[in-house]
Design a protein around this motif. Structure first.
Motif, short mmCIF file in Angstrom:
data_model
loop_
_atom_site.label_atom_id
_atom_site.label_comp_id
_atom_site.label_asym_id
_atom_site.label_seq_id
_atom_site.Cartn_x
_atom_site.Cartn_y
_atom_site.Cartn_z
N SER A 73 0.82 -1.22 0.00
CA SER A 73 0.00 0.00 0.00
C SER A 73 0.86 1.26 0.00
O SER A 73 0.43 2.30 -0.51
CB SER A 73 -0.96 0.01 1.19
OG SER A 73 -0.26 0.10 2.40
N GLU A 74 2.06 1.17 0.53
CA GLU A 74 2.96 2.33 0.57
C GLU A 74 3.85 2.42 -0.67
O GLU A 74 4.54 3.41 -0.86
CB GLU A 74 3.82 2.29 1.83
CG GLU A 74 3.03 2.43 3.11
CD GLU A 74 2.32 3.78 3.23
OE1 GLU A 74 2.87 4.80 2.77
OE2 GLU A 74 1.21 3.79 3.80
N GLY A 75 3.87 1.36 -1.47
CA GLY A 75 4.64 1.40 -2.72
C GLY A 75 6.12 1.12 -2.57
O GLY A 75 6.92 1.49 -3.43
N TYR A 83 -4.09 1.92 -3.70
CA TYR A 83 -3.22 3.07 -3.39
C TYR A 83 -2.39 3.49 -4.61
O TYR A 83 -1.44 4.24 -4.47
CB TYR A 83 -2.33 2.76 -2.19
CG TYR A 83 -3.13 2.77 -0.90
CD1 TYR A 83 -3.39 3.96 -0.24
CD2 TYR A 83 -3.65 1.59 -0.37
CE1 TYR A 83 -4.14 3.98 0.92
CE2 TYR A 83 -4.40 1.60 0.79
CZ TYR A 83 -4.64 2.80 1.43
OH TYR A 83 -5.38 2.81 2.59
N ARG A 84 -2.78 2.96 -5.77
CA ARG A 84 -2.17 3.33 -7.05
C ARG A 84 -0.65 3.11 -7.10
O ARG A 84 0.09 3.91 -7.65
CB ARG A 84 -2.51 4.78 -7.40
CG ARG A 84 -4.01 4.99 -7.53
CD ARG A 84 -4.39 6.45 -7.61
NE ARG A 84 -5.81 6.60 -7.49
CZ ARG A 84 -6.58 7.12 -8.42
NH1 ARG A 84 -6.07 7.54 -9.55
NH2 ARG A 84 -7.88 7.22 -8.23
N GLN A 85 -0.25 2.02 -6.52
CA GLN A 85 1.16 1.63 -6.53
C GLN A 85 1.35 0.64 -7.68
O GLN A 85 1.41 -0.57 -7.48
CB GLN A 85 1.55 1.03 -5.17
CG GLN A 85 1.25 1.90 -3.99
CD GLN A 85 2.05 3.20 -3.98
OE1 GLN A 85 3.02 3.36 -4.72
NE2 GLN A 85 1.65 4.15 -3.16
N TRP A 86 1.42 1.17 -8.90
CA TRP A 86 1.34 0.35 -10.10
C TRP A 86 2.52 -0.61 -10.26
O TRP A 86 2.35 -1.76 -10.66
CB TRP A 86 1.16 1.23 -11.33
CG TRP A 86 -0.01 2.16 -11.19
CD1 TRP A 86 0.02 3.53 -11.25
CD2 TRP A 86 -1.38 1.82 -10.94
NE1 TRP A 86 -1.25 4.04 -11.05
CE2 TRP A 86 -2.12 3.01 -10.86
CE3 TRP A 86 -2.05 0.61 -10.76
CZ2 TRP A 86 -3.49 3.05 -10.62
CZ3 TRP A 86 -3.41 0.63 -10.52
CH2 TRP A 86 -4.12 1.84 -10.46
N GLU A 87 3.74 -0.14 -9.98
CA GLU A 87 4.91 -1.03 -10.09
C GLU A 87 4.79 -2.21 -9.14
O GLU A 87 5.13 -3.34 -9.48
CB GLU A 87 6.20 -0.27 -9.76
CG GLU A 87 6.92 0.31 -10.94
CD GLU A 87 8.27 0.84 -10.51
OE1 GLU A 87 9.28 0.24 -10.93
OE2 GLU A 87 8.32 1.83 -9.77
N VAL A 88 4.34 -1.92 -7.94
CA VAL A 88 4.15 -2.96 -6.94
C VAL A 88 3.06 -3.94 -7.39
O VAL A 88 3.21 -5.16 -7.25
CB VAL A 88 3.82 -2.35 -5.56
CG1 VAL A 88 3.37 -3.41 -4.57
CG2 VAL A 88 5.03 -1.58 -5.02
N ALA A 127 -2.10 -2.60 -3.23
CA ALA A 127 -1.26 -1.87 -4.17
C ALA A 127 -2.11 -1.11 -5.20
O ALA A 127 -1.86 0.06 -5.48
CB ALA A 127 -0.30 -2.83 -4.88
#
Length: 170
Positions: free
Chosen positions: A78-80, A114-119, A111
């Motif tokens: 969630s934090e990327g 929270y828009r952490q696309w790479e994750v 992920a």
């Protein structure tokens, strides 16, 4: 308390010292929120502490849940923190990648939300195809959430990971 504080404050030398002189059980005991030292370090992106703990702990211990049903992997996702996610996902048991929190969400859901696309991409690469279609408490898969957020590159990436029989059921 000292262990959790050392993990929170990124004091690797203190975590290492505590590992050498404390009973192992202290490392898997949660604080008032149920978070272990691994949860704390993962949430804050303290990679060196996470790596140290991952090397020392059993794979099953990497999937300990806090009081909201989240693993350290959920928090890092969630934090990327891609490096932390890859470290955890590299040793966690395959089935533990699909653990759902109190809202029915996997680390992949976290992920995406929270828009952490790479994750999200990294987690999808590690997960079994059937785990990509886990529904959360809102009856959405991570794929549904990506579509809701209109991120077409990730939508395409995730949909290509799914066999046709799983895609047709969505």
């Amino acid at each position: 308390a000292a262990l959790h504080m050392a993990a929170k404050e990124d004091f690797l030398d203190i975590v290492e010292l505590l590992w050498s002189c404390m009973a192992h059980s202290h490392f898997i005991i949660g604080d008032f929120d149920g978070k272990t030292a691994l949860h704390e370090a993962s949430l804050l992106g303290h990679f060196e502490i996470v790596r140290f703990l991952v090397e020392k702990m059993a794979p099953s211990e990497l999937a300990i849940l806090d009081f909201r049903g989240r693993t350290a992997l959920h928090l890092a996702a969630s934090e990327g923190f891609l490096d932390v996610v890859l470290c955890l996902a590299g040793k966690i048991r395959q089935e533990d990648l699909a653990i759902v929190d109190a809202n029915g969400r996997t680390a992949l859901h976290s992920a995406v939300l929270y828009r952490q696309w790479e994750v999200a991409e990294a987690l999808a690469d590690k997960m079994r195809p059937t785990d990509l279609v886990i529904y959360d408490s809102n009856q959405k898969t991570a794929l549904h959430s990506v579509a809701d957020l209109s991120h077409w590159k990730i939508l395409k990436f995730l949909s290509e990971k799914l066999p046709a029989d799983l895609m047709s059921g969505l």
